[in-house]
Design a protein around this motif. Structure first.
Motif, short mmCIF file in Angstrom:
data_model
loop_
_atom_site.label_atom_id
_atom_site.label_comp_id
_atom_site.label_asym_id
_atom_site.label_seq_id
_atom_site.Cartn_x
_atom_site.Cartn_y
_atom_site.Cartn_z
N LYS A 120 -1.24 8.30 -5.01
CA LYS A 120 -2.66 8.20 -4.67
C LYS A 120 -2.89 6.92 -3.87
N GLY A 121 -4.06 6.84 -3.27
CA GLY A 121 -4.39 5.70 -2.42
C GLY A 121 -4.35 6.09 -0.96
N GLU A 122 -5.20 5.48 -0.17
CA GLU A 122 -5.29 5.81 1.25
C GLU A 122 -4.02 5.37 1.98
N GLU A 137 9.58 8.38 1.23
CA GLU A 137 8.88 9.47 0.53
C GLU A 137 7.39 9.44 0.84
N SER A 138 6.79 8.25 0.80
CA SER A 138 5.36 8.14 1.04
C SER A 138 5.01 8.44 2.49
N MET A 139 5.83 7.93 3.41
CA MET A 139 5.58 8.16 4.83
C MET A 139 5.65 9.65 5.18
N ILE A 140 6.67 10.33 4.68
CA ILE A 140 6.85 11.75 4.99
C ILE A 140 5.79 12.61 4.32
N GLN A 155 0.84 -1.21 0.00
CA GLN A 155 0.00 0.00 0.00
C GLN A 155 0.87 1.26 0.00
N ILE A 156 1.92 1.23 0.81
CA ILE A 156 2.86 2.35 0.87
C ILE A 156 3.60 2.49 -0.46
N ILE A 163 8.19 -3.76 7.89
CA ILE A 163 8.09 -3.02 6.63
C ILE A 163 9.45 -2.44 6.25
N TRP A 164 10.13 -1.88 7.25
CA TRP A 164 11.44 -1.27 7.01
C TRP A 164 12.46 -2.32 6.55
#
Length: 358
Positions: A16-18, A46-49, A7-8, A31-32
């Protein structure tokens, strides 16, 4: 955990995406680790920040530090690629730079694609002269990782591989076809900008086929990470509707990899969220079955098959384990490229035995 990881990844690729408001540190630890093993930690960061997803202080700091490292590496690689192109242009050598930095530019946040080395192909007519120039250049040092495809050089500490062949095939007929395809495409080379320099690159169709073949070859021989899979997804999305799909399919048929490509494309659609309309082939139900099988092997092995092995240290034991992995992959995925596998199996046996009989 895996579904949240993908998802991330999808959010990083397509913006896009929740996304969740926060992720439990115990879950994020897994995950890491997966992101590190597959060389996609920059995409996760990038997505997390960007989405302000919270986790604990320890991982927040890790992400910020690695984000800065990615940005520094990106600038350094761009600079060296520009200097490399300048050397080649000055000498009037016909070249293209491929993979690596030439793919990063298509990501939403280019600096977050982790670089590896700089690959460039030199036309047959110019290759001997290019070798002489690079061997004598005061700022370039010879490396020690020469292969049947390329010579190894270092410029400003960055590994630069000078190719006289971009990809290796088992079937000699497929090899000749692809070698000729790349050589003929040099007259149609495109350009991109890395930093303030213009860089010559392969045309779209040749780029996509080469990236697919490179990742598939690594998957079969030792394993491959999701970084290379994301590269293919980004290319297919960026150039969707901008190239001749019939010609693309013809080339894949001629090199014996059309079915393998369909399986990989199915994986991109189901797991990475690539829009189905971006796929340049018609997918069948069986392609999705094969795509899931490919995904399991990709997840198991990680970047270049480095992880979850019995033997980690270089040596005979590790080489024999790699050979065992390759032969299992040959059998498991034989139907996806049967003609190539028939030729690759004896080729790999010869290479493995050669290491211990010379």
């Amino acid at each position: 955990m895996k579904e949240l990881f993908y998802q991330i990844l999808r959010n990083a690729l397509w913006l896009k995406g929740e996304m969740p408001e926060s992720i439990d540190p115990i879950v994020f630890a897994d995950i890491w680790q997966m992101a590190q093993e597959h060389c996609v930690s920059g995409l996760v960061i990038e997505s997390m920040i960007r989405n302000n997803v919270k986790t604990n202080t320890q991982y927040t700091m890790k992400m910020l530090v690695e984000k800065q490292q990615h940005e520094n590496f990106f600038k350094k690689f761009n600079k060296v690629a520009g200097e490399l192109a300048e050397i080649l242009n000055t000498a009037q050598i016909d070249y293209v730079i491929f993979k690596g930095q030439t793919l990063a530019v298509y990501y939403p946040e280019p600096a977050m694609r982790r670089p590896g080395d700089i690959d460039f192909y030199v036309s047959k007519k110019d290759f001997p002269r290019a070798v002489k120039i690079f061997t004598e250049h005061p700022e370039i040092k010879r490396g020690s990782e020469d292969t049947e495809k390329h010579l190894d050089f270092y410029l400003k500490g960055i590994d630069c591989e000078m190719h006289h062949r971009t990809e290796t095939f088992g079937n000699p007929r497929h090899q000749r076809y692809f070698d000729n395809l790349i050589e003929q495409s040099m007259s149609r080379a495109g350009t991109i900008h890395l930093g303030d320099k213009e860089i010559k690159t392969l045309p779209t169709i040749e780029t996509i086929i080469l990236i697919f073949k490179h990742l598939y070859n690594h998957l079969i021989i030792e394993g491959v990470g999701l970084r290379q899979v994301c590269d293919l997804a980004i290319l297919l999305h960026t150039f969707s509707g901008k190239y001749d799909t019939k010609l693309f399919q013809l080339h894949l048929k001629r090199i014996g990899y059309l079915k393998a490509f369909r399986a990989m494309a199915a994986l991109l659609v189901t797991k990475l969220g690539l829009p189905a309309e971006d796929v340049p082939v018609i997918l069948k139900k069986s392609d999705y079955v094969w795509g899931n099988r490919l995904l399991k092997e990709i997840e198991r092995r990680g970047n270049f098959g480095k992880y979850h092995r019995k033997n980690m240290a270089p040596g005979i034991a590790k080489s024999m384990e790699t050979a065992e992995i390759a032969f299992k992959h040959f059998i498991k995925f034989f139907p996806l490229a049967p003609n190539e596998m028939l030729h690759l199996i004896p080729q790999r046996i010869k290479i493995t035995l050669g290491k211990y009989t010379n």
